[in-house]
Structure formats: C-alpha cells, structure tokens
Design a protein around this motif. Structure first.
Motif, PDB file in Angstrom:
ATOM      1  N   SER A  21       0.825  -1.199   0.000  1.00 49.89           N
ATOM      2  CA  SER A  21       0.000   0.000   0.000  1.00 49.89           C
ATOM      3  C   SER A  21       0.861   1.252   0.000  1.00 49.89           C
ATOM      4  N   SER A  22       1.947   1.228   0.811  1.00 49.52           N
ATOM      5  CA  SER A  22       2.827   2.372   0.894  1.00 49.52           C
ATOM      6  C   SER A  22       3.466   2.668  -0.462  1.00 49.52           C
ATOM      7  N   LYS A  23       3.918   1.604  -1.140  1.00 48.68           N
ATOM      8  CA  LYS A  23       4.532   1.779  -2.459  1.00 48.68           C
ATOM      9  C   LYS A  23       3.521   2.343  -3.440  1.00 48.68           C
ATOM     10  N   LYS A  24       2.321   1.810  -3.386  1.00 46.04           N
ATOM     11  CA  LYS A  24       1.287   2.271  -4.300  1.00 46.04           C
ATOM     12  C   LYS A  24       0.947   3.727  -4.040  1.00 46.04           C
ATOM     13  N   ASP A  25       0.898   4.096  -2.755  1.00 49.01           N
ATOM     14  CA  ASP A  25       0.605   5.486  -2.413  1.00 49.01           C
ATOM     15  C   ASP A  25       1.667   6.417  -2.995  1.00 49.01           C
ATOM     16  N   ASN A  26       2.938   5.994  -2.879  1.00 52.10           N
ATOM     17  CA  ASN A  26       4.021   6.802  -3.431  1.00 52.10           C
ATOM     18  C   ASN A  26       3.886   6.947  -4.943  1.00 52.10           C
ATOM     19  N   GLU A  27       3.537   5.841  -5.585  1.00 52.46           N
ATOM     20  CA  GLU A  27       3.417   5.866  -7.036  1.00 52.46           C
ATOM     21  C   GLU A  27       2.286   6.779  -7.493  1.00 52.46           C
ATOM     22  N   SER A  28       1.293   6.956  -6.662  1.00 56.85           N
ATOM     23  CA  SER A  28       0.155   7.782  -7.038  1.00 56.85           C
ATOM     24  C   SER A  28       0.355   9.257  -6.698  1.00 56.85           C
ATOM     25  N   LEU A  29       1.515   9.585  -6.131  1.00 61.10           N
ATOM     26  CA  LEU A  29       1.756  10.979  -5.773  1.00 61.10           C
ATOM     27  C   LEU A  29       1.907  11.868  -6.998  1.00 61.10           C
ATOM     28  N   PHE A  30       2.471  11.301  -8.078  1.00 60.05           N
ATOM     29  CA  PHE A  30       2.777  12.088  -9.264  1.00 60.05           C
ATOM     30  C   PHE A  30       2.231  11.394 -10.505  1.00 60.05           C
ATOM     31  N   SER A  31       1.943  12.163 -11.513  1.00 60.73           N
ATOM     32  CA  SER A  31       1.499  11.603 -12.787  1.00 60.73           C
ATOM     33  C   SER A  31       1.777  12.606 -13.892  1.00 60.73           C
TER      34      SER A  31
END
Length: 349
Positions: A21-31
């Motif tokens: 979940s933590s990794k996914k949250d980080n990945e969703s920080l930027f786009s």
C-alpha cells in the motif's frame, strides 16, 4: 499452536499489504499531465512533458525518459519538450523518475506518433484476367524471371508451386512435409526461395532453380509468419500486426522494423507483401485494399481500392484478397485472393 499459526499468517499478510500500500501510495503521488497531450502527434511536432504534483510535495529533480532513453534532467518540476522528428511511428513510452523529500518514484504514460502524409487514393485498370486455382489458399505471390510462384496455406495442404499463369499449368510443386505447418509468404532473393510458416516459428530456404530444400531456420523473434518481399538486399516480413520487419537473408536475423501508419492511425494485419519501384505494397487482411508503404518510415503513401474485383469472382468459397506479384517486364501487377477463381493483371494509374 493452530491459532498461533493463524495469527502469525494474518500479521504477515497485514505487513505485506501495508508495504504494498505504501509503495502504491508513493506511485500515485505524481502523474504526467496527460490532459495536455494531443490525441496523436505528427513527426514535425513536439510533445510537452510535465508532471502533476497534487499533494504539493517538494520535488528536488525529475529525470525524463522516452522509450527507456534518458532525454532530460530538470531541477524541481520544470517541463520538458520532446521533439518527435526522429521517432518511429507508434507509441512512445515516456517515464519520469521523480526525486522528492529523500525518496524517488516513477510515473509512466505514452503518446502516439502518426504519419504526416495523407494517403492518395490510387486508380487501376484491368489489363487481363486469368484462371486461378480455387483450392489455392494464397499466402505468397511473386514472379521469378517469367514464372509465377505461389505459396498456399492450410495445415496438411500447404505447398508452393511454379506455374504458367496464362494456362494454370504447374511446372513443379513442393508440398510441406509436416502436416502441422501452415504455409505463408514467400520471396526470391539471391536465387533462393524463402518460405514462412504461420505459427510454427520456422521458415525454409530452397534453391530457386531446382526447388530443392537447402535449409530450415527458426524465427529470430517470437512472431507469426505472414507476408514476405525483398528489395534485392533485404527481406521484409510482416507478422499480422502493424509491423514490417527487415531480415538479413544471409543470417535470417531481424535487423529492425517499421510501424505502418497513415496520418490518423496504425494499419494492423499487414499481410502479403510486394516490392514495387522502391515501395512496399501490402495487402490488408480482410480488406479489399492494398497499402503503398514507405519502407523507411512506414508511412502509407497511397491506397489501392480493389473492392471492384470482388464482383467478378464467381466461386462461392472465395475468401479475402491476398496476393500481389509485380511483373517488371510488363510493369503490371497480378493480384488474386484466397480460393479465388481468377487472378487479375492490373495497371496502377
């Protein structure tokens, strides 16, 4: 003990889920700001790449990549311009590696590059009509000197033959020994006949004069075998997608490819091929049309609509148009289809 093990498994699962979940949250920080992208780009245009930061994280720097090649490194969230003049037609995979607050994370997107040439609609006239074997499920069609060579498909019935196109008289025929092989395209280069199979991942080389088999080769890429042609130096091979591969006839290795595109979209299912006056003429599977393709860029420069030939076919079992053979002596093109009862000699205007 059973309850302890169950509790341990639950805790482990929670830890794994938390890490994920933590990794996914980080990945969703930027786009990437995909709203700023055009639906398609042409080679003379430039795409602007920028990264959205909705949570206002402090960005130290961003490294930008296109097709896994680094194109720029910027401080903060500065935008980058990506010129597209040297890119292949098709999808360009872009990536941003964002460094922020002692961490880093990547985000990806893609843009599509199309041709900047609008295809011309070509006209034709019928010069002659000749009989064609309705049992021939045509896959390859090519002249060798004054003789027509045709390869056919279907498991257990695949073959290629040399014959007199005016009378249909067969001079010699070679049947595929393996009933599981589905014959596909052929081409003649350096006095050798190259023949593909559809999904068996193998091809064959024959002496063009005796038709004696010289070699069996394995495809260099995990692709299907569809059409073939050559320019006297290289072999061009289609695989049922928008790609046309360049094969070295001496090594049978793939040395590159083009993506076939018009000015609006890709052309999938390129089938039988023929080299004519520096261009690749390609059947489009399930279409009564031939695309005239630039062999360097993949741009479709012209379209030959042969739908009018369909009404002249009387055999009820006739399938799709497939078969292009150019006769350099008459400067005419011979076309036919799978199980057609006729072949047509045409001249393109």
């Amino acid at each position: 003990m059973k309850n302890y093990n169950s509790l341990l498994l639950i805790l482990l699962a929670s830890i794994v889920a938390s890490c994920g979940s933590s990794k996914k949250d980080n990945e969703s920080l930027f786009s990437f700001d995909t709203a700023a992208f055009k639906e398609v780009y042409q080679p003379n245009e430039t795409a602007t790449l920028s990264v959205l930061n909705p949570q206002n994280k402090k960005i130290d720097s961003i490294i930008y990549y296109a097709n896994d090649v680094k194109i720029a490194s910027k401080k903060g969230s500065e935008k980058v311009n990506l010129p597209l003049n040297n890119k292949k037609f098709g999808y360009q995979n872009i990536k941003a590696l964002v460094y922020f607050e002692g961490e880093n994370v990547e985000t990806t997107a893609r843009i599509e590059v199309v041709s900047n040439i609008e295809p011309k609609l070509l006209n034709y006239t019928i010069v002659n009509t000749f009989p064609h074997d309705t049992l021939a499920f045509t896959e390859g069609f090519e002249f060798f000197r004054d003789t027509l060579i045709e390869s056919t498909g279907q498991k257990g019935a695949s073959h290629f033959r040399k014959y007199d196109y005016k009378t249909g008289k067969v001079f010699k025929q070679v049947n595929m020994d393996n009933p599981d092989h589905f014959g596909e395209g052929i081409t003649v280069i350096n006095n050798k006949i190259f023949q593909l199979t559809w999904q068996s991942n193998v091809g064959f080389i024959y002496d063009a004069n005796t038709l004696k088999q010289i070699k069996t080769f394995t495809f260099d890429k995990p692709i299907e075998g569809w059409g073939m042609t050559n320019d006297g130096k290289n072999i061009y091979q289609s695989d049922g997608t928008e790609k046309i591969w360049t094969m070295n006839p001496a090594t049978q290795k793939m040395e590159g490819y083009i993506n076939v595109y018009t000015n609006t979209n890709k052309i999938k299912s390129i089938n039988e091929l023929e080299w004519i006056d520096g261009k690749i003429y390609g059947n489009i599977w399930q279409k009564d049309a031939i695309a005239v393709i630039n062999p360097t860029t993949g741009a479709v420069e012209g379209v030959l609509n042969l739908a009018g030939l369909r009404s002249k076919i009387k055999f009820s079992g006739a399938e799709v148009l497939n078969g292009i053979a150019y006769n350099p002596k008459t400067k005419t093109i011979f076309v036919t289809g799978k199980n057609w009862d006729k072949m047509f000699e045409i001249r393109v205007n």
